[in-house]
Each structure stands twice: as structure tokens, then as C-alpha cells.
Design an enzyme around this catalytic site. Structure first.
Site, PDB file in Angstrom:
ATOM      1  N   ASP A  82     -11.465   2.916   4.169  1.00  0.00           N
ATOM      2  CA  ASP A  82     -11.912   1.525   4.121  1.00  0.00           C
ATOM      3  C   ASP A  82     -13.435   1.429   4.020  1.00  0.00           C
ATOM      4  OD1 ASP A  82     -10.018  -0.558   4.163  1.00  0.00           O
ATOM      5  OD2 ASP A  82      -9.505  -0.156   6.255  1.00  0.00           O
ATOM      6  N   GLN A  84      -4.970  -1.323   9.661  1.00  0.00           N
ATOM      7  CA  GLN A  84      -4.910  -2.671   9.098  1.00  0.00           C
ATOM      8  C   GLN A  84      -5.548  -3.688  10.042  1.00  0.00           C
ATOM      9  OE1 GLN A  84      -3.813  -3.407   6.004  1.00  0.00           O
ATOM     10  NE2 GLN A  84      -4.151  -5.593   6.260  1.00  0.00           N
ATOM     11  N   LYS A 131       0.843  -1.207   0.000  1.00  0.00           N
ATOM     12  CA  LYS A 131       0.000   0.000   0.000  1.00  0.00           C
ATOM     13  C   LYS A 131       0.869   1.246   0.000  1.00  0.00           C
ATOM     14  CE  LYS A 131      -3.859  -2.133   2.409  1.00  0.00           C
ATOM     15  NZ  LYS A 131      -4.318  -2.598   3.719  1.00  0.00           N
TER      16      LYS A 131
HETATM   17  N1  GUN Z   1      -7.159  -6.656   6.174  1.00  0.00           N
HETATM   18  C1  GUN Z   1      -7.509  -7.415   5.103  1.00  0.00           C
HETATM   19  N2  GUN Z   1      -8.197  -6.664   4.212  1.00  0.00           N
HETATM   20  C2  GUN Z   1      -8.289  -5.431   4.731  1.00  0.00           C
HETATM   21  C3  GUN Z   1      -8.874  -4.225   4.262  1.00  0.00           C
HETATM   22  O1  GUN Z   1      -9.468  -4.135   3.192  1.00  0.00           O
HETATM   23  N3  GUN Z   1      -8.752  -3.153   5.104  1.00  0.00           N
HETATM   24  C4  GUN Z   1      -8.116  -3.227   6.293  1.00  0.00           C
HETATM   25  N4  GUN Z   1      -8.072  -2.137   7.042  1.00  0.00           N
HETATM   26  N5  GUN Z   1      -7.568  -4.337   6.754  1.00  0.00           N
HETATM   27  C5  GUN Z   1      -7.642  -5.424   5.969  1.00  0.00           C
END
Ligand code: GUN
Length: 296
Positions: free
Chosen positions: A121, A98, A54
Site C-alpha cells: 500500500d 484493509q 483483490k
Molecule cells: N481502503 C480503501 N482504499 C484502500 C487502500 O488503497 N488500501 C487499503 N489498505 N485500504 C483501503
């Protein structure tokens, strides 16, 4: 019928290029650089890989990336204090914590402490409610990516029968809301659904998001249907580790009209949509028009 392969990797690269163009314009015309803060608590290896990826792509599209790596035993109060600081930081337009978080942290409390306008998100209850009532919101990245691919392939989705297999808050439920928003007739199927094969056989669009390797066989797929496979499952086969989706790709590709592969389908779209959401959040917070084609 032999299915058209929907190339998520290429599509994601196109989305990122669009984001990069808009970011360059924002910098030049408005002197604004969008910023994304990612918070990682602990050292879960898969999460570390995602966070690194990311950060790299955020910088590649010209945005500022702020990474906050916290100890696995960080207290809830310390995590909430960091989120409060990021909520009040004008250089930060998007905040992502996350998941999963270590067990001693209350995930709902943490997510709902993020400013909804910075919740890239789309997990904050305000955004969930806005999406459910058809109002402008931040939309979860994976379902947004699926919607973009479906719109790109079909143009209008109006009147199509869609089945979403899986009822998670991250994918299944928001996916169903988005398809409903595009005027599909939507069924959400799950582990207790009676006669799942029959339900899936009626669908023009199948979105599989359960996390069970190859659980949807090709003979459940209606001839010509579009299959979006959200699953990313690591399995052992012939002594090798392999990534497979929730759909049995080989048999489904013989019946579907179009299908996303694993890897290279939905996966790359998730981060592309995270960047798109960060750009959208930045435009909204500055009272600027939203980027076209990058929102629901
Ligand atoms: N962990 C796995 N997928 C995601 C996601 O789309 N967002 C976040 N914040 N954590 C994750």
C-alpha cells in the site's frame, strides 16, 4: 474541445496482463510465485467487496492470494501477531491491511508494524519518507495508477502545472510527490484554499481526490487540460443510485483535452497497481530486476 476519454478499465487490463507475463516468467525461470496477503478485520460491506475483488485478480495474474478475515473485535495484540507472522513468511511478498480498521485499533501502529519491503500500500512511514526524498519506495496504488495514466497520455510531464485537490495521506500527498518527482510544478489544494477556481484554472493537470460529488465544474478546467478524477461517490439521481466522480464529467469533458470517467477511470487502476507493487516487492526481495513500466 471535446476531451479524449482515458479508458482506465482497458489500461488496467493491460497492466494486469503485463504483471501476469512477469509472474509466469518468475515461476518458470526462478521457481518463485509472488504472494499477497490481505487482512480484513470486521465485516464492512464495501471492504468485503474490495477484498474479494483483490483476491480474485491476484489469482488471475498467477500469484498466490492469502486472505485473513478476522472478527470485528479482534484485539490489537492478535492483529499485530498476525502481521509479524506474515512479515516472517517467505511465501508472502506483499501485505495489505484493509482500511478503515474498527475504532479500537490504532491504524498508524498497525500499518507501521508491516515490514516496509512488504508494504504494497505504501502507507508505512518509511515508504512515505522514501517517496518524499525521491528514493526507491513502495508507492500507494491509486496515485501510482494516476501517474501511469498521465505518463501514458503525455509521455513526459516535465514542466507542467499540476493541481492536486485533496491532501489525504492515501492519495493527495503521495500524488503530489509523484508529480514533483516527474518535474511538474505542483499545487496541493484543499478545503481552505483561497480561490480554488483560479488555482484549478491555471493547471495543465488536475487530479481531483476529495470525495465530494461533482464539486469541480467544467468552467474551472483550463482548455485542453488533463483531468484525473479519483472520486467515487454514490449519489441518488432521478430515483436511481449512480456513481459519480469529484468532477462534473459532462461539463469538464467539453473543455479538457483528456479526462478519466467514473466509473472506469482511476478505479480499476488501483488493484492493477496493487498487483504491480506485489510483483515489484517480490523481485526486490529476491534481488531480481524490477519489472519495467510498473513502478514510479
Ligand atoms: N481502503 C480503501 N482504499 C484502500 C487502500 O488503497 N488500501 C487499503 N489498505 N485500504 C483501503
Amino acid at each position: 474541445m471535446v476531451a479524449q476519454v482515458i479508458d482506465g478499465k482497458a489500461f488496467a487490463a493491460k497492466v494486469r496482463a503485463q504483471v501476469a507475463d512477469q509472474v509466469a516468467k518468475l515461476k518458470e525461470e526462478n521457481g518463485i510465485t509472488p504472494g499477497l496477503a490481505v487482512v480484513l478485520v470486521g465485516e464492512d460491506p464495501a471492504s468485503q467487496v474490495y477484498v474479494r475483488s483483490k483476491g480474485k485478480m491476484t489469482v488471475e495474474v498467477g500469484m498466490n492470494s492469502y486472505e485473513h478475515k478476522l472478527d470485528v473485535d479482534t484485539s490489537e495484540a492478535d492483529l499485530l501477531a498476525l502481521i509479524e507472522k506474515l512479515n516472517n513468511d517467505p511465501a508472502v511478498h506483499g501485505i495489505l491491511v484493509q482500511l478503515p480498521l474498527p475504532k479500537h485499533l490504532n491504524e498508524d501502529l498497525v500499518i507501521n508494524s508491516i515490514d516496509p519491503a512488504k508494504d504494497v500500500d505504501g502507507f508505512h512511514i518509511s515508504n512515505v519518507g522514501l517517496l518524499g526524498t525521491g528514493q526507491k519506495s513502495m508507492v500507494p496504488c491509486t496515485p501510482l495508477g494516476c501517474l501511469m495514466m498521465l505518463r501514458d497520455h503525455h509521455g513526459s510531464l516535465s514542466g507542467m502545472d499540476a493541481v492536486v485537490i485533496g491532501r489525504s495521506n492515501i492519495v493527495g500527498k503521495p500524488m503530489a510527490q509523484l508529480l514533483l518527482g516527474d518535474s511538474c510544478t505542483v499545487t496541493i489544494a484543499h478545503s481552505r484554499t483561497k480561490d480554488l477556481p483560479d488555482v484549478v484554472r491555471r493547471a495543465d493537470i488536475v487530479v481531483a481526490a476529495v470525495g465530494r460529488p461533482e464539486m469541480v465544474p467544467g468552467d474551472w478546467i483550463k482548455e485542453g487540460a488533463t483531468v484525473i478524477d479519483v472520486g467515487i461517490n454514490r449519489i441518488e439521481r432521478d430515483g436511481k443510485t449512480k456513481l459519480v466522480g469529484d468532477v462534473d464529467y459532462a461539463s469538464a469533458a467539453e473543455r479538457a483535452g483528456a479526462i478519466t470517467p467514473v466509473p472506469g477511470g482511476v478505479g480499476p487502476m488501483t488493484i492493477a497497481c496493487l498487483l504491480a507493487n506485489t510483483l515489484t516487492a517480490c523481485c526486490r526481495s529476491n534481488g531480481l530486476p524490477e519489472p519495467e513500466g510498473l513502478t514510479a
